[in-house]
Motif scaffolding. Sequence first.
Motif, PDB file in Angstrom:
ATOM      1  N   LEU A 397       0.847  -1.185   0.000  1.00  0.00           N
ATOM      2  CA  LEU A 397       0.000   0.000   0.000  1.00  0.00           C
ATOM      3  C   LEU A 397       0.890   1.245   0.000  1.00  0.00           C
ATOM      4  N   PRO A 398       0.329   2.422  -0.243  1.00  0.00           N
ATOM      5  CA  PRO A 398       1.125   3.654  -0.090  1.00  0.00           C
ATOM      6  C   PRO A 398       1.747   3.709   1.303  1.00  0.00           C
ATOM      7  N   LYS A 399       2.905   4.333   1.404  1.00  0.00           N
ATOM      8  CA  LYS A 399       3.690   4.315   2.638  1.00  0.00           C
ATOM      9  C   LYS A 399       2.922   4.820   3.857  1.00  0.00           C
ATOM     10  N   HIS A 400       1.991   5.748   3.652  1.00  0.00           N
ATOM     11  CA  HIS A 400       1.305   6.339   4.803  1.00  0.00           C
ATOM     12  C   HIS A 400       0.144   5.483   5.306  1.00  0.00           C
ATOM     13  N   VAL A 401      -0.149   4.381   4.623  1.00  0.00           N
ATOM     14  CA  VAL A 401      -1.260   3.516   5.034  1.00  0.00           C
ATOM     15  C   VAL A 401      -0.710   2.384   5.898  1.00  0.00           C
ATOM     16  N   ASP A 402      -1.220   2.254   7.099  1.00  0.00           N
ATOM     17  CA  ASP A 402      -0.737   1.272   8.070  1.00  0.00           C
ATOM     18  C   ASP A 402      -1.518  -0.030   7.925  1.00  0.00           C
ATOM     19  N   ALA A 403      -0.839  -1.072   7.436  1.00  0.00           N
ATOM     20  CA  ALA A 403      -1.520  -2.356   7.219  1.00  0.00           C
ATOM     21  C   ALA A 403      -1.853  -3.060   8.520  1.00  0.00           C
ATOM     22  N   THR A 404      -1.161  -2.716   9.604  1.00  0.00           N
ATOM     23  CA  THR A 404      -1.519  -3.297  10.900  1.00  0.00           C
ATOM     24  C   THR A 404      -2.859  -2.737  11.369  1.00  0.00           C
ATOM     25  N   GLU A 405      -3.113  -1.476  11.084  1.00  0.00           N
ATOM     26  CA  GLU A 405      -4.433  -0.908  11.355  1.00  0.00           C
ATOM     27  C   GLU A 405      -5.492  -1.615  10.509  1.00  0.00           C
ATOM     28  N   LEU A 406      -5.143  -1.933   9.263  1.00  0.00           N
ATOM     29  CA  LEU A 406      -6.067  -2.676   8.401  1.00  0.00           C
ATOM     30  C   LEU A 406      -6.365  -4.046   9.003  1.00  0.00           C
ATOM     31  N   TYR A 407      -5.333  -4.697   9.560  1.00  0.00           N
ATOM     32  CA  TYR A 407      -5.537  -5.986  10.217  1.00  0.00           C
ATOM     33  C   TYR A 407      -6.540  -5.868  11.362  1.00  0.00           C
ATOM     34  N   HIS A 408      -6.378  -4.858  12.214  1.00  0.00           N
ATOM     35  CA  HIS A 408      -7.289  -4.684  13.351  1.00  0.00           C
ATOM     36  C   HIS A 408      -8.707  -4.340  12.885  1.00  0.00           C
ATOM     37  N   TYR A 409      -8.793  -3.543  11.821  1.00  0.00           N
ATOM     38  CA  TYR A 409     -10.112  -3.245  11.249  1.00  0.00           C
ATOM     39  C   TYR A 409     -10.766  -4.520  10.735  1.00  0.00           C
ATOM     40  N   GLY A 410      -9.997  -5.306   9.984  1.00  0.00           N
ATOM     41  CA  GLY A 410     -10.543  -6.546   9.444  1.00  0.00           C
ATOM     42  C   GLY A 410     -10.971  -7.499  10.539  1.00  0.00           C
ATOM     43  N   CYS A 432       2.447  -3.083   4.267  1.00  0.00           N
ATOM     44  CA  CYS A 432       2.218  -4.278   3.444  1.00  0.00           C
ATOM     45  C   CYS A 432       1.410  -5.326   4.211  1.00  0.00           C
ATOM     46  N   PHE A 433       0.844  -6.273   3.478  1.00  0.00           N
ATOM     47  CA  PHE A 433       0.178  -7.402   4.113  1.00  0.00           C
ATOM     48  C   PHE A 433       0.146  -8.579   3.144  1.00  0.00           C
ATOM     49  N   ARG A 434      -0.133  -9.767   3.694  1.00  0.00           N
ATOM     50  CA  ARG A 434      -0.171 -10.998   2.900  1.00  0.00           C
ATOM     51  C   ARG A 434      -1.566 -11.597   2.936  1.00  0.00           C
ATOM     52  N   LEU A 435      -1.993 -12.133   1.785  1.00  0.00           N
ATOM     53  CA  LEU A 435      -3.272 -12.843   1.697  1.00  0.00           C
ATOM     54  C   LEU A 435      -3.046 -14.237   1.131  1.00  0.00           C
ATOM     55  N   ASN A 436      -3.812 -15.195   1.640  1.00  0.00           N
ATOM     56  CA  ASN A 436      -3.836 -16.542   1.082  1.00  0.00           C
ATOM     57  C   ASN A 436      -5.017 -16.642   0.114  1.00  0.00           C
ATOM     58  N   TYR A 437      -4.767 -17.134  -1.093  1.00  0.00           N
ATOM     59  CA  TYR A 437      -5.828 -17.227  -2.102  1.00  0.00           C
ATOM     60  C   TYR A 437      -6.176 -18.675  -2.450  1.00  0.00           C
ATOM     61  N   SER A 438      -5.763 -19.636  -1.622  1.00  0.00           N
ATOM     62  CA  SER A 438      -5.908 -21.041  -2.002  1.00  0.00           C
ATOM     63  C   SER A 438      -7.353 -21.526  -2.009  1.00  0.00           C
ATOM     64  N   ALA A 439      -8.183 -21.044  -1.075  1.00  0.00           N
ATOM     65  CA  ALA A 439      -9.538 -21.575  -0.933  1.00  0.00           C
ATOM     66  C   ALA A 439     -10.449 -21.114  -2.067  1.00  0.00           C
ATOM     67  N   ARG A 440     -11.471 -21.897  -2.310  1.00  0.00           N
ATOM     68  CA  ARG A 440     -12.447 -21.575  -3.361  1.00  0.00           C
ATOM     69  C   ARG A 440     -13.117 -20.232  -3.047  1.00  0.00           C
ATOM     70  N   TRP A 441     -13.320 -19.430  -4.083  1.00  0.00           N
ATOM     71  CA  TRP A 441     -13.970 -18.140  -3.893  1.00  0.00           C
ATOM     72  C   TRP A 441     -15.466 -18.305  -3.651  1.00  0.00           C
ATOM     73  N   THR A 442     -15.978 -17.551  -2.695  1.00  0.00           N
ATOM     74  CA  THR A 442     -17.402 -17.544  -2.358  1.00  0.00           C
ATOM     75  C   THR A 442     -17.869 -16.090  -2.301  1.00  0.00           C
ATOM     76  N   PRO A 443     -19.165 -15.851  -2.355  1.00  0.00           N
ATOM     77  CA  PRO A 443     -19.653 -14.468  -2.218  1.00  0.00           C
ATOM     78  C   PRO A 443     -19.161 -13.809  -0.931  1.00  0.00           C
ATOM     79  N   GLU A 444     -19.053 -14.583   0.153  1.00  0.00           N
ATOM     80  CA  GLU A 444     -18.592 -14.019   1.425  1.00  0.00           C
ATOM     81  C   GLU A 444     -17.133 -13.581   1.325  1.00  0.00           C
ATOM     82  N   LYS A 445     -16.312 -14.388   0.673  1.00  0.00           N
ATOM     83  CA  LYS A 445     -14.897 -14.036   0.524  1.00  0.00           C
ATOM     84  C   LYS A 445     -14.735 -12.826  -0.402  1.00  0.00           C
ATOM     85  N   GLU A 446     -15.517 -12.777  -1.465  1.00  0.00           N
ATOM     86  CA  GLU A 446     -15.448 -11.633  -2.372  1.00  0.00           C
ATOM     87  C   GLU A 446     -15.884 -10.353  -1.663  1.00  0.00           C
ATOM     88  N   LYS A 447     -16.905 -10.456  -0.832  1.00  0.00           N
ATOM     89  CA  LYS A 447     -17.371  -9.296  -0.066  1.00  0.00           C
ATOM     90  C   LYS A 447     -16.295  -8.855   0.923  1.00  0.00           C
TER      91      LYS A 447
END
Length: 462
Positions: A397-410, A432-447
């Motif tokens: 993400l842009p340098k000023h965006v805190d991905a740890t804050e994104l983690y707590h929000y999520g 920065c942050f990491r995502l796992n994409y292995s599982a089948r996509w569902t409407p809930e995951k897309e949301k």
Amino acid sequence: MAGLIRTGAITVGERMPSVRQLSKLENVSISTVTAAYHLLEEQGWIAVRPKSGYYVRRQVRDSLEVPSTSEIQSRPVLATTSQLVMDVQREISKPNAVSFSRAIPATDFPITRHLERTYTRLSRMRKHLGIGHTNPVGPYELRQQIAHHAVDAGVAISPASIVTTAGCLNAMGLCLQVLTQPGDVVAVESPCYYGILQLIEAYGLKAVEIPVHHQTGLSLGALKLAMEQWPIKVVLSVSSFSNPLGCSIPDERKKELVLLLEQYQVPLIEDDIYGDLYFGRRRTRAIKAFDTQGLVLLCSSLSKTIDPQLRVGWILSERYYQELLHRKFLNMLSTPILPQLVSAEILSQGIYERHLRHAREAYQYRYRHLVDLVSEHFPTTTKISRPQGGIVAWFELPKHVDATELYHYGRKHDVLIAPGEMFSLNKQYQHCFRLNYSARWTPEKEKAIEKLGQWVAARCST
């Protein structure tokens, strides 16, 4: 053609020139054009529509950029991993949460049912309780299958040089115990899988972070510089489809890496756990394939290809075999026999190779769908890695965006990610942050992806 798509000269949804048309235009054979289109399709630029042709699938984001070697001033630091790592691990079992935080394989493949049936059958047929401790080296039939499978990675090794373990991280831990003493300096990739950082901390080691390029992996120039400056005892590398970037060291650079290890006589612990999950036409060779002096200790398991619950891993090492075996005996005497027998049977059957083909195809598609969702819901300043295999992607993400804050929000909204600060000792991936994409996509995951994108967009606009 990729350049034209990237610049917008050919737009999303537009039909690509036909194979024959492009063959005449560029004065090349039809097979050459077909091969080029297949490559563009593999990389996610285009998609084929039956009886219609090739169409631009999407505009891929710019590749991640990493600081140059000269810009990263890394010195040995005592490893201290954040409490955040344990917080993320505890959240794994949170009910009703959509989790992208764990690097685990999907469970919607047929091999899962086959695994369950094999467990049931062997638990009845093979004696595994009331037999005391088994040989710490591991059952011969499993070691034989591991040796057979290692040929795909270019490694020729005897079953007599293989020690089985309780997973890949356990294997790496045994290697570190054999090769280091508290206070020693080790070289790790940056960003680095946080489990490796925790191991380093547990053994009281100091770490030098070596930058990783998003396409070619570990920087050999930076590693050589570190070896000249510091008394490095061992190098640790996820050489094929690294966690978290998904990049792989090209074979030619792996040869150079081995020559560098030989020059300084420094061993390397190779984590090859993702090696079978490649998106290209063939498996990359392991670093150990180029090792002639026994300096490379290859560690792997079935945790990423089948299921981490198996807890079956291994170490390939001729040079340090006796020390590893003794260390395993001191740590755990032996490992449970039933999961090892089940794994041996799975590896001996064609179903495992079929499963890998199916998994590679599914994971590549699921990654592409992730990029589609990110392109739709995240701001254009978001960068996403282009994994060459594996099951995780890295976001910047842009340098000023805190991905740890994104983690707590999520977490508050039942969406789990792995924040970037866990992947470094120097706190350099806060955005920065990491995502796992292995599982089948569902409407809930897309949301859930949409929800994360909305938060990032709001932060980017302020």
